[in-house]
Motif scaffolding. Structure first.
Motif, short mmCIF file in Angstrom:
data_model
loop_
_atom_site.label_atom_id
_atom_site.label_comp_id
_atom_site.label_asym_id
_atom_site.label_seq_id
_atom_site.Cartn_x
_atom_site.Cartn_y
_atom_site.Cartn_z
N GLY A 197 11.37 84.84 60.08
CA GLY A 197 11.46 84.61 61.27
C GLY A 197 10.50 83.48 61.93
N ARG A 198 9.11 83.68 61.28
CA ARG A 198 8.24 82.74 61.89
C ARG A 198 8.59 81.33 61.37
N VAL A 199 9.17 81.18 60.46
CA VAL A 199 9.70 79.90 59.85
C VAL A 199 10.64 79.00 60.58
N VAL A 200 11.55 79.93 61.13
CA VAL A 200 12.78 79.07 61.84
C VAL A 200 12.14 79.38 63.34
N GLU A 201 11.39 80.16 63.89
CA GLU A 201 11.26 80.29 65.33
C GLU A 201 9.94 79.49 65.73
N GLU A 202 8.96 79.62 65.17
CA GLU A 202 7.54 78.97 65.67
C GLU A 202 6.82 78.56 64.40
N PRO A 203 7.20 77.79 63.60
CA PRO A 203 6.36 77.40 62.58
C PRO A 203 5.22 76.55 63.07
N ALA A 204 3.99 76.67 62.52
CA ALA A 204 2.94 75.80 62.75
C ALA A 204 3.12 74.50 62.27
N PRO A 206 2.22 70.31 61.13
CA PRO A 206 3.32 69.88 60.74
C PRO A 206 4.22 70.97 59.89
N PHE A 207 5.57 70.97 59.93
CA PHE A 207 6.40 71.85 59.15
C PHE A 207 7.04 71.07 58.10
N ALA A 208 6.89 71.49 56.75
CA ALA A 208 7.45 70.57 55.60
C ALA A 208 8.54 71.48 55.07
N LEU A 226 17.41 73.42 58.76
CA LEU A 226 15.92 73.18 58.46
C LEU A 226 15.70 71.87 58.83
N VAL A 227 16.59 71.06 58.55
CA VAL A 227 16.26 69.51 58.88
C VAL A 227 15.91 69.49 60.33
N GLU A 228 16.74 69.94 61.29
CA GLU A 228 16.51 69.87 62.67
C GLU A 228 14.94 70.37 62.82
N LEU A 229 14.73 71.49 62.30
CA LEU A 229 13.57 71.91 62.77
C LEU A 229 12.20 71.25 62.06
N ALA A 230 12.23 70.78 60.61
CA ALA A 230 11.13 70.08 60.19
C ALA A 230 10.66 68.90 60.52
N ASP A 231 9.14 68.64 60.17
CA ASP A 231 8.63 67.32 60.50
C ASP A 231 8.88 66.48 59.24
N ASN A 318 2.88 63.40 42.65
CA ASN A 318 1.64 63.24 43.41
C ASN A 318 1.90 63.07 44.87
N LEU A 319 3.03 62.36 45.22
CA LEU A 319 3.35 61.96 46.52
C LEU A 319 3.32 63.04 47.46
N TYR A 320 4.29 63.92 46.66
CA TYR A 320 4.53 65.12 47.42
C TYR A 320 3.63 66.21 47.77
N GLN A 321 2.78 66.40 46.61
CA GLN A 321 1.25 67.17 46.93
C GLN A 321 0.79 66.56 48.15
N ARG A 322 0.47 65.34 48.03
CA ARG A 322 -0.52 64.74 49.24
C ARG A 322 0.32 65.03 50.66
N HIS A 323 1.51 64.92 50.58
CA HIS A 323 2.28 65.22 51.92
C HIS A 323 2.03 66.71 52.16
N LEU A 324 2.15 67.64 51.14
CA LEU A 324 1.96 68.98 51.46
C LEU A 324 0.74 69.39 52.04
N ARG A 325 -0.49 68.65 51.68
CA ARG A 325 -1.55 69.00 51.87
C ARG A 325 -1.63 68.97 53.54
N SER A 326 -1.05 67.99 54.10
CA SER A 326 -0.99 68.03 55.74
C SER A 326 -0.16 69.06 56.41
N ALA A 327 0.63 69.63 55.67
CA ALA A 327 1.45 70.64 56.51
C ALA A 327 0.97 71.91 56.78
N ARG A 328 1.24 72.58 57.73
CA ARG A 328 0.61 74.01 58.25
C ARG A 328 1.87 75.02 57.97
N THR A 329 2.89 74.73 57.66
CA THR A 329 4.21 75.49 57.23
C THR A 329 4.79 74.81 56.15
#
Ligand code: ADP
Ligand code: MG
Length: 417
Positions: A197-204, A206-208, A226-231, A318-329
């Motif tokens: 519920g948290r993921v689809v309703e109020e993700p912190a 950036p949301f990856a 998910l594509v609509e919701l994601a950053d 490597n690229l994906y790992q770097r991106h994920l480090r900036s995500a909060r959800t």
């Protein structure tokens, strides 16, 4: 916003006046090998609810399905080995937690219903557990037969649903029984609804969202939401292949869902015309077949004739790992390669370890194959870190996240009562 959980009674609401056993729908659809439970994960998931009920002094009747026996008795799909395994697990866990307590006894009835089952249910004392035989041995379970549900309900004074993964099915033990008994949500079900519920309703943010795996066709509604919701959208596996095909790359003999190439193109467009940043693979691991014992790293994404893209390459990881480090959800569904072969499990392994180490980020992993692959990587970690949630809901999780109503949850909101 009133959340679904505000409308559902949980084990905290269980009255102290319940006069009789509590009937608990669990999901013990476990893998069996040589007549024994091969993986106790689902049993472990049910322990918090069992412990709460034991502490409350309620006799417990557990019920579950196992496999697809199609309404007939199939001896190889009996829940008897599960009763043995559960008994052992409770003994291990309780003796280490409270050494002075006797572990609860787990009894098993080789029938789902009948005189004998009713008699054993009546005789149950606090601290005793009775596991019923596979619900799907009876055609009434899948048919949501009223009489079948009524008879199950007559065994108990209260009902608990702790099988989130069965909530997308309108079966008797999921939607029928709660019509006849005070109904409550078990701990594992609540955890699933909260995390998803948290993921689809109020993700912190950036949301990856990380998407891999094989079947765009089955997952289209949830992918679109998910594509609509994601950053940020990171893709791997068969989904990445299909998206690369939509971009005009050649994929050799890789797994590509031909009939979904157009849809994959639309998802790419949807990202371009919204705030969602899509990141596609930049290099790949290729081989002649998924069973291959050799692999090659391919610079770029033009797969030669006769070769298959079976994992992400090192630069992409490597690229994906770097991106994920900036995500909060982070929500992740679908292995990033053919992870059944350890040679092609590299990206799945690397991302699992990365996400498990990101202590500030809420991570939810869903999907049967994804969760098995992630558990395999983390098997040497006795405890998962806080905020790293493995959803065992399978298809139910994806339907929930796509915004569909799950009959098993509606049945708990009192609409059915
Ligand atoms: P889940 O069960 O977690 O929802 P899926 O069933 O969609 O995941 O996908 C899992 C399957 O996808 C696995 O069998 C895995 O081997 C397969 N897969 C992932 N990447 C590839 C690939 N590059 N080529 C072939 N199969 C792949
Ligand atoms: Mg799967």
């Amino acid at each position: 916003m009133t959340t679904l959980l505000d409308q559902i009674s949980t084990l905290n609401d269980l009255p102290s006046t319940l006069d009789g056993p509590v009937l608990v729908r669990v999901d013990y659809n476990v893998p069996l090998k040589d007549g024994k439970v091969a993986d106790t994960f689902r049993l472990e998931m049910s322990l918090p609810t069992i412990h709460t009920l034991l502490r409350r002094g309620a006799p417990i009747i557990l019920m579950s399905h196992l496999g697809r026996p199609k309404g007939k008795v199939v001896p190889g799909l009996s829940l008897r080995p599960v009763a043995e395994s559960l008994s052992q697990l409770l003994e291990e866990r309780l003796s280490s937690a409270t050494p002075s307590c006797d572990p609860p006894q787990v009894h098993f009835t080789p029938q789902v219903l009948g005189e004998e089952v009713s008699a054993r249910a009546r005789e149950l004392s606090p601290g005793e557990i009775l596991l019923l035989e596979n619900l799907r041995f009876h055609p009434g379970e899948r048919a949501n037969d009223e009489e079948f549900a009524r008879q199950l309900a007559s065994l108990a004074a209260g009902y608990v649903n702790d099988a989130f993964s069965a909530c997308h099915r309108a079966h008797a033990s999921v939607v029928g029984v709660p019509q006849y008994l005070p109904a409550f949500a078990g701990h594992q079900l609540v955890r699933e609804v909260e995390a998803l519920g948290r993921v689809v309703e109020e993700p912190a943010r950036p949301f990856a969202v990380v998407l891999g795996g094989a079947k765009i066709a089955d997952k289209l509604p949830v992918i679109q939401r998910l594509v609509e919701l994601a950053d940020l959208l990171l893709v791997g596996g068969g989904i990445a292949n299909t998206m690369l095909a939509a971009r005009g790359h050649s994929l050799g003999s890789s797994l590509v869902e031909e009939e979904m190439v157009e849809e994959a193109g639309k998802i790419i467009q949807q990202c371009l015309s919204s705030h969602t940043r899509l990141v596609l693979p930049q290099d790949l691991v290729i081989a002649g077949s998924p069973q291959s014992t050799e692999m090659e790293i391919l610079e770029g994404v033009e797969v030669p004739e006769g070769m298959m893209a079976l994992d992400l390459g090192p630069q992409t990881i490597n690229l994906y790992q770097r991106h994920l480090r900036s995500a909060r959800t982070v929500f992740w569904n679908g292995p990033l390669g053919y992870a059944e072969n350890p040679l092609f499990a590299g990206a799945t392994r690397a991302l699992t370890l990365e996400l498990h180490a990101l202590h500030e980020t809420e991570v939810v992993v869903g999907g049967g194959d994804t969760v098995s692959a992630v558990r395999e990587v983390l098997k040497s970690h006795p405890e998962l870190r806080k905020g790293f949630f493995l959803s065992t809901g399978g298809g139910a999780s994806l339907e929930f996240m796509a915004g569909r109503e799950l009959p098993g949850l509606s049945a708990l909101t009192g609409e059915g009562n």
